[in-house]
Design a protein around this motif. Structure first.
Motif, PDB file in Angstrom:
ATOM      1  N   ARG A 474     -40.925  -5.834  24.700  1.00  0.00           N
ATOM      2  CA  ARG A 474     -40.177  -5.109  23.659  1.00  0.00           C
ATOM      3  C   ARG A 474     -40.427  -5.838  22.341  1.00  0.00           C
ATOM      4  N   VAL A 475     -40.907  -5.106  21.366  1.00  0.00           N
ATOM      5  CA  VAL A 475     -41.223  -5.705  20.069  1.00  0.00           C
ATOM      6  C   VAL A 475     -40.128  -5.347  19.073  1.00  0.00           C
ATOM      7  N   PRO A 476     -39.890  -6.215  18.079  1.00  0.00           N
ATOM      8  CA  PRO A 476     -38.828  -5.926  17.103  1.00  0.00           C
ATOM      9  C   PRO A 476     -39.132  -4.663  16.304  1.00  0.00           C
ATOM     10  N   GLY A 477     -38.089  -4.056  15.813  1.00  0.00           N
ATOM     11  CA  GLY A 477     -38.253  -2.877  14.965  1.00  0.00           C
ATOM     12  C   GLY A 477     -37.788  -1.607  15.641  1.00  0.00           C
ATOM     13  N   ALA A 478     -37.826  -0.518  14.858  1.00  0.00           N
ATOM     14  CA  ALA A 478     -37.395   0.795  15.351  1.00  0.00           C
ATOM     15  C   ALA A 478     -38.552   1.779  15.253  1.00  0.00           C
ATOM     16  N   ALA A 479     -38.647   2.659  16.255  1.00  0.00           N
ATOM     17  CA  ALA A 479     -39.696   3.684  16.267  1.00  0.00           C
ATOM     18  C   ALA A 479     -39.098   5.014  16.692  1.00  0.00           C
ATOM     19  N   VAL A 480     -39.506   6.040  15.983  1.00  0.00           N
ATOM     20  CA  VAL A 480     -39.086   7.406  16.315  1.00  0.00           C
ATOM     21  C   VAL A 480     -40.313   8.178  16.764  1.00  0.00           C
ATOM     22  N   PHE A 481     -40.251   8.751  17.967  1.00  0.00           N
ATOM     23  CA  PHE A 481     -41.344   9.542  18.513  1.00  0.00           C
ATOM     24  C   PHE A 481     -40.923  11.011  18.530  1.00  0.00           C
ATOM     25  N   SER A 491     -45.827  12.849  23.997  1.00  0.00           N
ATOM     26  CA  SER A 491     -47.194  12.389  24.256  1.00  0.00           C
ATOM     27  C   SER A 491     -47.552  11.205  23.371  1.00  0.00           C
ATOM     28  N   SER A 492     -46.997  11.163  22.148  1.00  0.00           N
ATOM     29  CA  SER A 492     -47.281  10.036  21.255  1.00  0.00           C
ATOM     30  C   SER A 492     -46.737   8.730  21.841  1.00  0.00           C
ATOM     31  N   PHE A 493     -45.579   8.783  22.534  1.00  0.00           N
ATOM     32  CA  PHE A 493     -45.020   7.583  23.160  1.00  0.00           C
ATOM     33  C   PHE A 493     -45.912   7.113  24.308  1.00  0.00           C
ATOM     34  N   LEU A 494     -46.381   8.057  25.134  1.00  0.00           N
ATOM     35  CA  LEU A 494     -47.228   7.698  26.261  1.00  0.00           C
ATOM     36  C   LEU A 494     -48.552   7.115  25.783  1.00  0.00           C
TER      37      LEU A 494
END
Length: 624
Positions: A474-481, A491-494
């Motif tokens: 798990r890397v720091p930060g936030a991501a929205v898929f 599909s972008s998450f995979l």
């Protein structure tokens, strides 16, 4: 949400409705009565025939506009919104348990919406041309200036669209008040000179004309129908003002002014048959002709503006209802949400309008192309209600069905009458509607196939909220898929997981759903689901008249404990590419068309106005 009439004063909304809703039907006196006695129709210019045409006009407007649209159709709203797409949403809900009927209603609704674009192209051309042609009445030698001047006005009108119409729109209402007052004044003076024209109020003249001269009546009906063009705007623009201002404006000013002017033109022709060449302008004294030309031009510009704005709104709604891909939409007002500008639509309509003016060259010739699109639109709306009303549990369904049967029969007659003009120009709006219908239906079918493919593919994949992520860094930060479904994994998450083999500390799957309703309240807009693996799924709901705003989504998500900073969050999107995995077959070209539309749709990043430096776009292929 409060009704429009509760948010503002009724007189002010009524004045605004005059400027927006009634521009199209309000400029019909420029050409409608004149076309009935066009030489091409061959209808003898006799007092009996003048009475018959006026009688047909009065009762057609009374039945179709006053009864069907103003009195009844304004009740068929979708949470306060009107128009054929709102009617389609309403009908789809009624027929939801019967898939075959839903498909039929959907196809009828899509074709009806397609016909609207034919009207949107012809209205500016015929309206402005018919107004400018007044200079040829003033001086025959100026006739060769009509077409160039009309083109200049039209080009300027479309060129200013990108700047919005908020400032100019404020004077639309007052100008139309002057316009309708002028119509009534000139008409009343003429009627006072020949009061016998009022005998045409008796429906027997229309009935006898149809019974004794069915051929002439059939031909005249296509011209009579021109006084109904714009009726669909009453329904489509209901959401802007509410039903009360629309009804008040119609019965207090528009309906009386139009009928007085039509009867005034009839009275003039009874006195001077040679005035049939342009009875509208010849009603005016010579000293007032130039001011009338200026006023008529202003009124037709307003009518054209309303039609163009309607095309923008219809296109946006179609995109939100999965009938068109994402399009670039610009807002031209900081305070009025409905004022939008779609560059692609604007320039395509301008190109078609200019082509029409150059091709037909006069409002007489354009009148042959006008009417069939609107007649089809009106007829299909009645057919949709004939199909759905028997399924409505409320008592009004059975009570209204006979009325819509009468409306459909009358509109079917007008549609058949306008069909006689297909070879003289009516082919144009039908061809345009066919092209638009192909685009809309191909996109809807393609999206349904695409979603079905994704659903099948995701059956073998764990839901993202249940996926076992043990051992994955798990890397720091936030991501929205961004996701197209409320289930499975984007599909972008995979792709990110496969290639980078990491998961962000705060990972959110965002799915945006457009509902078959115009607007969604903020307290119902965002749903939050949390997984045991620390993943979060956000589902944001928007109405088809709303803009999907990422800032609004994040603000409402923060209220539910999902806090994301726009400038420090990474946004992952994917853009699918359609690849052929099956025989092309007879309709393989539609797959290619869908693939082309998909590739040229506005990107997710641009559509949601995401920060450019926070976007990661990943490609994917979908076999169809």
């Amino acid at each position: 949400m409060s009704a429009p009439t509760e948010r503002g004063k009724l007189p002010g909304l009524t004045l605004a409705a005059l400027g927006i809703v009634y521009g199209d039907i309000g400029t019909s006196p420029l050409y409608a009565f004149r076309e009935a006695f066009n030489e091409e129709h061959g209808i003898p210019l006799t007092p009996e025939n003048v009475f018959a045409v006026l009688s047909m006009m009065f009762w057609a407007v009374t039945v179709i506009v006053s009864l069907k649209y103003v009195t009844i159709m304004l009740r068929f709203d979708n949470r306060g919104e009107g128009g054929v797409l709102a009617l389609l949403s309403w009908a789809s809900k009624v027929t939801r348990r019967r898939p075959k009927l839903t498909w039929l209603v959907t196809m009828l609704g899509i074709f009806s919406a397609s016909l609207f674009y034919g009207d949107a192209v012809i209205t500016p051309a015929i309206s402005v041309l018919s107004a400018v042609e007044g200079i040829a009445v003033k001086a025959q030698g100026l006739g060769h200036f009509v077409m160039p001047l009309a083109l200049v006005i039209l080009i300027c009108l479309f060129a200013v669209q990108r700047r919005g119409t908020a400032t100019v729109g404020a004077i639309f209402g007052p100008i139309m008040v002057i316009w309708f007052g002028t119509l009534a004044a000139f008409g009343a003076v003429s009627i006072a000179e020949t009061p016998m024209v009022l005998q045409a109020l008796n429906p027997k003249y229309a009935v006898m004309f149809v019974a004794e001269h069915p051929g002439f009546a059939f031909l005249a009906s296509s011209a009579v129908f021109l006084c109904l063009t714009g009726a669909e705007a009453l329904y489509a623009d209901m959401g802007h003002f509410g039903p009360k201002p629309v009804r008040l404006a119609w019965f207090s000013m528009v309906f009386p002014a139009l009928m007085i002017n039509y009867f005034g033109q009839g009275a003039l022709v009874l006195r001077a048959p040679e005035a049939a060449r342009n009875p509208f302008y010849l009603l005016a004294p010579d000293v007032l002709l130039v001011p009338l030309i200026v006023l008529a031009t202003a009124a037709t510009v307003i009518a054209s503006q309303a039609t163009i704005s309607g095309a923008f709104s219809a296109t946006q709604q179609a995109s939100r209802l999965n009938l068109l891909p994402r399009l670039q939409v610009r807002h031209t007002s900081e305070v009025a949400q409905g004022q939008i500008y779609i560059p692609l639509v604007n320039w395509m309509i301008l190109a078609l309008v200019v082509a029409l003016v150059l091709m037909f060259q006069s409002s007489d010739n354009l009148a042959s192309a006008y009417g069939i699109a609107v007649a089809g639109d009106l007829f299909l709306s009645s057919v949709i209600l004939l199909i759905t009303l028997p399924m409505v549990r409320a008592p009004f369904g059975k009570r209204l069905w006979p009325f819509f049967l009468v409306f459909a029969l009358l509109e079917g007659w007008f549609l058949a009458s306008n069909g006689s003009k297909i070879i003289h120009g009516g082919w144009f709006p039908l061809a345009l509607a066919t092209i638009v219908f192909t685009l809309l239906s191909s996109w809807r079918t393609g999206i349904e196939v695409l979603r079905a493919k994704k659903d099948v593919a995701k059956r073998g994949i764990d839901d993202g909220l249940e996926m076992n992520l043990e051992g994955i860094p798990r890397v720091p930060g936030a991501a929205v898929f961004f996701s197209s479904s409320q289930h499975g994994c984007p599909s972008s998450f995979l792709h990110n997981l496969k290639h980078n083999m990491v998961v962000h500390e705060t990972t959110v799957f965002l799915n945006v759903e457009f509902e078959e309703e115009p607007r969604v309240p903020d307290d119902e807009r965002v749903e939050v689901k949390r997984g045991l693996n620390g993943m979060v799924r956000l589902t944001a709901h928007f109405g088809y008249r709303e803009d999907p705003d990422i800032r609004t989504i994040l603000r409402l998500a923060a209220r539910k404990g999902v806090e994301l900073e726009l400038e420090s969050t990474s946004f992952f999107t994917s853009k699918p590419t359609v690849v052929s995995v099956s025989p092309r077959g007879l309709f393989g070209w539609r797959r290619s068309l869908f693939g082309w539309m998909l590739q040229n749709s506005v990107s997710v990043a641009r559509y949601f106005d995401l920060p450019p430096n926070r976007i990661i776009e990943l490609g994917s292929q979908v076999g169809i």
